[in-house]
Design a protein around this motif. Structure first.
Motif, PDB file in Angstrom:
ATOM      1  N   ALA A   1       0.937  -1.277  -0.028  1.00  0.00           N
ATOM      2  CA  ALA A   1      -0.053  -0.008  -0.033  1.00  0.00           C
ATOM      3  C   ALA A   1       0.999   1.055  -0.067  1.00  0.00           C
ATOM      4  O   ALA A   1       0.480   2.340  -0.592  1.00  0.00           O
TER       5      ALA A   1
ATOM      6  N   LYS B   1       4.257   1.023  -0.776  1.00  0.00           N
ATOM      7  CA  LYS B   1       5.176   0.952  -2.136  1.00  0.00           C
ATOM      8  C   LYS B   1       4.286   1.643  -3.247  1.00  0.00           C
ATOM      9  O   LYS B   1       4.967   2.425  -4.146  1.00  0.00           O
ATOM     10  N   PHE B   2       3.152   1.049  -3.580  1.00  0.00           N
ATOM     11  CA  PHE B   2       2.442   1.639  -4.960  1.00  0.00           C
ATOM     12  C   PHE B   2       1.731   2.813  -4.714  1.00  0.00           C
ATOM     13  O   PHE B   2       0.465   2.899  -4.904  1.00  0.00           O
TER      14      PHE B   2
ATOM     15  N   ILE C   1      -1.773   3.873  -6.459  1.00  0.00           N
ATOM     16  CA  ILE C   1      -1.916   3.706  -8.097  1.00  0.00           C
ATOM     17  C   ILE C   1      -3.209   2.934  -8.260  1.00  0.00           C
ATOM     18  O   ILE C   1      -3.326   3.048  -9.644  1.00  0.00           O
ATOM     19  N   GLY C   2      -3.555   2.028  -7.787  1.00  0.00           N
ATOM     20  CA  GLY C   2      -4.497   1.065  -8.243  1.00  0.00           C
ATOM     21  C   GLY C   2      -4.111   0.037  -9.192  1.00  0.00           C
ATOM     22  O   GLY C   2      -3.096   0.066  -9.613  1.00  0.00           O
TER      23      GLY C   2
ATOM     24  N   ILE D   1      -2.488 -11.241 -10.083  1.00  0.00           N
ATOM     25  CA  ILE D   1      -1.263 -10.544  -9.158  1.00  0.00           C
ATOM     26  C   ILE D   1      -1.135 -11.480  -7.842  1.00  0.00           C
ATOM     27  O   ILE D   1      -0.125 -11.434  -7.263  1.00  0.00           O
TER      28      ILE D   1
ATOM     29  N   GLN E   1       4.197 -12.820  -9.999  1.00  0.00           N
ATOM     30  CA  GLN E   1       3.426 -11.919 -11.105  1.00  0.00           C
ATOM     31  C   GLN E   1       3.645 -10.484 -10.581  1.00  0.00           C
ATOM     32  O   GLN E   1       3.351 -10.213  -9.429  1.00  0.00           O
ATOM     33  N   ARG E   2       4.026  -9.833 -11.529  1.00  0.00           N
ATOM     34  CA  ARG E   2       4.270  -8.326 -11.282  1.00  0.00           C
ATOM     35  C   ARG E   2       3.626  -7.415 -12.528  1.00  0.00           C
ATOM     36  O   ARG E   2       3.700  -8.089 -13.457  1.00  0.00           O
TER      37      ARG E   2
ATOM     38  N   THR F   1       9.709  -9.128  -5.714  1.00  0.00           N
ATOM     39  CA  THR F   1       9.818 -10.133  -6.536  1.00  0.00           C
ATOM     40  C   THR F   1       8.657 -10.720  -7.145  1.00  0.00           C
ATOM     41  O   THR F   1       8.573 -11.780  -7.708  1.00  0.00           O
TER      42      THR F   1
ATOM     43  N   MET G   1       6.342 -12.018  -5.350  1.00  0.00           N
ATOM     44  CA  MET G   1       5.906 -13.418  -4.314  1.00  0.00           C
ATOM     45  C   MET G   1       5.183 -13.057  -3.185  1.00  0.00           C
ATOM     46  O   MET G   1       4.488 -13.787  -2.553  1.00  0.00           O
ATOM     47  N   GLY G   2       4.968 -11.573  -2.755  1.00  0.00           N
ATOM     48  CA  GLY G   2       4.428 -11.156  -1.568  1.00  0.00           C
ATOM     49  C   GLY G   2       2.715 -11.479  -1.441  1.00  0.00           C
ATOM     50  O   GLY G   2       2.237 -12.190  -0.452  1.00  0.00           O
TER      51      GLY G   2
ATOM     52  N   ALA H   1       1.332 -13.796  -3.332  1.00  0.00           N
ATOM     53  CA  ALA H   1       1.137 -15.155  -3.413  1.00  0.00           C
ATOM     54  C   ALA H   1       1.385 -15.824  -2.174  1.00  0.00           C
ATOM     55  O   ALA H   1       0.519 -16.795  -1.656  1.00  0.00           O
TER      56      ALA H   1
ATOM     57  N   PHE I   1      -7.594  -4.333  -0.437  1.00  0.00           N
ATOM     58  CA  PHE I   1      -7.313  -5.750  -0.453  1.00  0.00           C
ATOM     59  C   PHE I   1      -8.527  -6.344   0.745  1.00  0.00           C
ATOM     60  O   PHE I   1      -8.078  -5.811   1.771  1.00  0.00           O
TER      61      PHE I   1
HETATM   62  P1  ADP Z   1       5.707  -7.419  -5.455  1.00  0.00           P
HETATM   63  O1  ADP Z   1       5.150  -6.462  -4.490  1.00  0.00           O
HETATM   64  O2  ADP Z   1       7.186  -7.761  -4.902  1.00  0.00           O
HETATM   65  O3  ADP Z   1       5.906  -6.936  -6.731  1.00  0.00           O
HETATM   66  P2  ADP Z   1       3.334  -8.703  -4.762  1.00  0.00           P
HETATM   67  O4  ADP Z   1       2.971 -10.059  -5.051  1.00  0.00           O
HETATM   68  O5  ADP Z   1       3.292  -8.223  -3.377  1.00  0.00           O
HETATM   69  O6  ADP Z   1       4.690  -8.449  -5.171  1.00  0.00           O
HETATM   70  O7  ADP Z   1       2.318  -7.792  -5.772  1.00  0.00           O
HETATM   71  C1  ADP Z   1       2.219  -8.222  -6.970  1.00  0.00           C
HETATM   72  C2  ADP Z   1       1.761  -6.756  -7.840  1.00  0.00           C
HETATM   73  O8  ADP Z   1       0.720  -6.607  -7.561  1.00  0.00           O
HETATM   74  C3  ADP Z   1       2.805  -5.615  -7.585  1.00  0.00           C
HETATM   75  O9  ADP Z   1       3.879  -5.966  -8.493  1.00  0.00           O
HETATM   76  C4  ADP Z   1       1.877  -4.457  -7.978  1.00  0.00           C
HETATM   77  O10 ADP Z   1       1.862  -4.416  -9.600  1.00  0.00           O
HETATM   78  C5  ADP Z   1       0.468  -5.074  -7.953  1.00  0.00           C
HETATM   79  N1  ADP Z   1       0.071  -4.597  -6.382  1.00  0.00           N
HETATM   80  C6  ADP Z   1       0.046  -5.123  -5.122  1.00  0.00           C
HETATM   81  N2  ADP Z   1      -0.332  -4.256  -4.250  1.00  0.00           N
HETATM   82  C7  ADP Z   1      -0.504  -3.333  -4.706  1.00  0.00           C
HETATM   83  C8  ADP Z   1      -1.284  -1.972  -4.231  1.00  0.00           C
HETATM   84  N3  ADP Z   1      -1.678  -1.769  -2.897  1.00  0.00           N
HETATM   85  N4  ADP Z   1      -1.444  -0.988  -5.362  1.00  0.00           N
HETATM   86  C9  ADP Z   1      -1.338  -1.189  -6.622  1.00  0.00           C
HETATM   87  N5  ADP Z   1      -0.785  -2.405  -6.909  1.00  0.00           N
HETATM   88  C10 ADP Z   1      -0.498  -3.292  -6.202  1.00  0.00           C
END
Ligand code: ADP
Length: 393
Positions: A292, A294-295, A324-325, A334, A339-340, A350, A352-353, A355, A380
């Motif tokens: 939340a 980071k993005f 950013i949604g 995701i 998957q990124r 990575t 993996m978070g 998953a 989420f």
């Molecule tokens: P990582 O954070 O290591 O890329 P995650 O499995 O945690 O891997 O998330 C997968 C993807 O989902 C992220 O790369 C991102 O594109 C998207 N994502 C996850 N959480 C958010 C969020 N809160 N807002 C926007 N995009 C998100």
């Protein structure tokens, strides 16, 4: 004998009109009963105290392959009961007649029946007493071959799925575990090489080594992610009572540096006590909160709220951000491994978070999903069973 005479004597004299009407009513009632039996979706078989067949409807004819005329008066044990169960059937009938006890009377049971052509198949039936004064038994019988076949197919599929899951789990663990060591060696020797090349004038060579070193580090992160994923199942702790207020506050203080750096505000509802693996639930909240932040959007300061709602026997937690949604079309994928939606240069990670989050929630018997729109933030949601014994419901 005397009493019977008295009773008969006390009966009012029989009115021939009433008696004819009673006979008609009895006939009509018997006619209706026959119609019900004849048109029943199930086979109907009646037997007398000697075990001889006294009733056999048309569905019984099609289900077992004998016509009514062929079986009337024949012992039931000589028809639809497989050879190996005939003796038990006769013993059971005798036992009931002498003691009045019958473990299968008025109970739904599943047994094997045999068709006229010798084919055995599963049936479901309930035996009932039609007339106890003049012992007669009836049973509605249903062919459950299709249901049994479907159940067996499902069981087989689920066994196969469990086996392949276990194989995959084993593979992920071995791969991740065994790859770590050589990777560490590559990393440390490339670092050494970089130091030794410090004096080397060729910038191309230096850059190539830097690439190797970066790739080795990246691979190490991916392998660590894989290992963390497989450990959700193999290293899970026993479930205990977890106060989610304390848990969320702990995660917020652990992430304090990145929260402050991002200028983020994190708020929460009053959260319940749940039953779960404390370390895994902490990892789940940390992953979601980290994402939340980071993005986050470049337009406004990050705001994250951790809410909860009770929905029948479940707690639905939601972690809402104003970042950013995500496009709805990516809402499912995701949660898959690696998957990124962004490159490493845009946002580190990575893949993996989420998953790992899904695996943790799966282990807790809940579900996790996303509700999001691009540029409008993401929410989420995940569910966890309400545990009434916690007293916080
Ligand atoms: P990582 O954070 O290591 O890329 P995650 O499995 O945690 O891997 O998330 C997968 C993807 O989902 C992220 O790369 C991102 O594109 C998207 N994502 C996850 N959480 C958010 C969020 N809160 N807002 C926007 N995009 C998100």
């Amino acid at each position: 004998m005397k009493r019977i005479c008295v009773l008969i004597a006390s009966q009012p004299p029989e009115d021939p009109l009433i008696s004819a009407a009673a006979t008609d009513a009895a006939k009509a009632s018997e006619h209706r009963a026959r119609a019900v039996i004849e048109n029943a979706y199930d086979a109907f078989i009646g037997i007398d105290a000697s075990g001889a067949i006294v009733d056999w409807n048309s569905r019984a004819e099609s289900m077992f392959g004998w016509s009514r005329a062929e079986v009337l008066g024949v012992q039931l044990s000589q028809t639809i009961i497989p050879l190996q169960y005939r003796e038990a059937h006769e013993r059971g009938l005798k036992h009931f007649l002498s003691t009045g006890e019958g473990p299968i009377i008025n109970r739904r049971i599943e047994v094997t029946a045999v068709h006229h052509n010798g084919r055995e198949f599963p049936v479901e039936l309930a035996v009932f007493i039609v007339d106890s004064a003049n012992p007669t038994f009836g049973a509605f019988i249903r062919d459950i071959s299709e249901r049994k076949a479907a159940e067996e197919a499902l069981l087989k599929l689920s066994e196969e799925l469990q086996r392949s899951n276990a194989d995959l789990q084993h593979f992920a663990f071995i791969a991740a575990h065994d790859l770590r060591e050589p990777l560490r060696t590559i990393s440390s020797f490339t670092e050494l090489l970089r130091d030794q090349l410090g004096r080397y004038p060729d910038p191309d060579v230096q850059e190539n080594v830097r690439f190797i070193s970066g790739a080795a580090k990246r691979m190490q992160q991916l392998v660590d992610g894989l290992l963390a994923y497989s450990r959700v199942e193999t290293r899970g702790q026993e479930f205990e009572f977890v106060d989610c207020n304390e848990l969320v506050d702990r995660v917020i203080s652990l992430l304090k540096v990145s929260i402050d750096e991002a200028g983020a505000t994190v708020t929460r509802d009053d959260l319940p006590v749940v039953k779960g693996d404390a370390a895994q639930l902490e990892q789940l909240i940390a992953n979601l909160l980290n994402n939340a932040i980071k993005f986050r959007s470049i337009i406004h300061a990050p705001f994250v709220h951790i809410g909860v709602k009770r929905e029948d026997s479940l707690w639905r937690f939601s972690i809402r951000d104003n970042g950013i949604g995500i496009e709805t079309e990516h809402a499912e994928r995701i949660f898959d491994m690696f998957q990124r939606l962004h490159t490493q240069d845009e946002y580190s990670g990575t893949g993996m978070g989420l998953a790992i989050c899904r695996r943790i929630i799966g282990r807790h018997g809940g579900q996790i999903w996303l509700e999001a729109q691009p540029d409008e933030g993401s929410t989420f949601h995940f569910t966890i069973l309400v545990d009434e014994t916690t007293g916080r419901t």
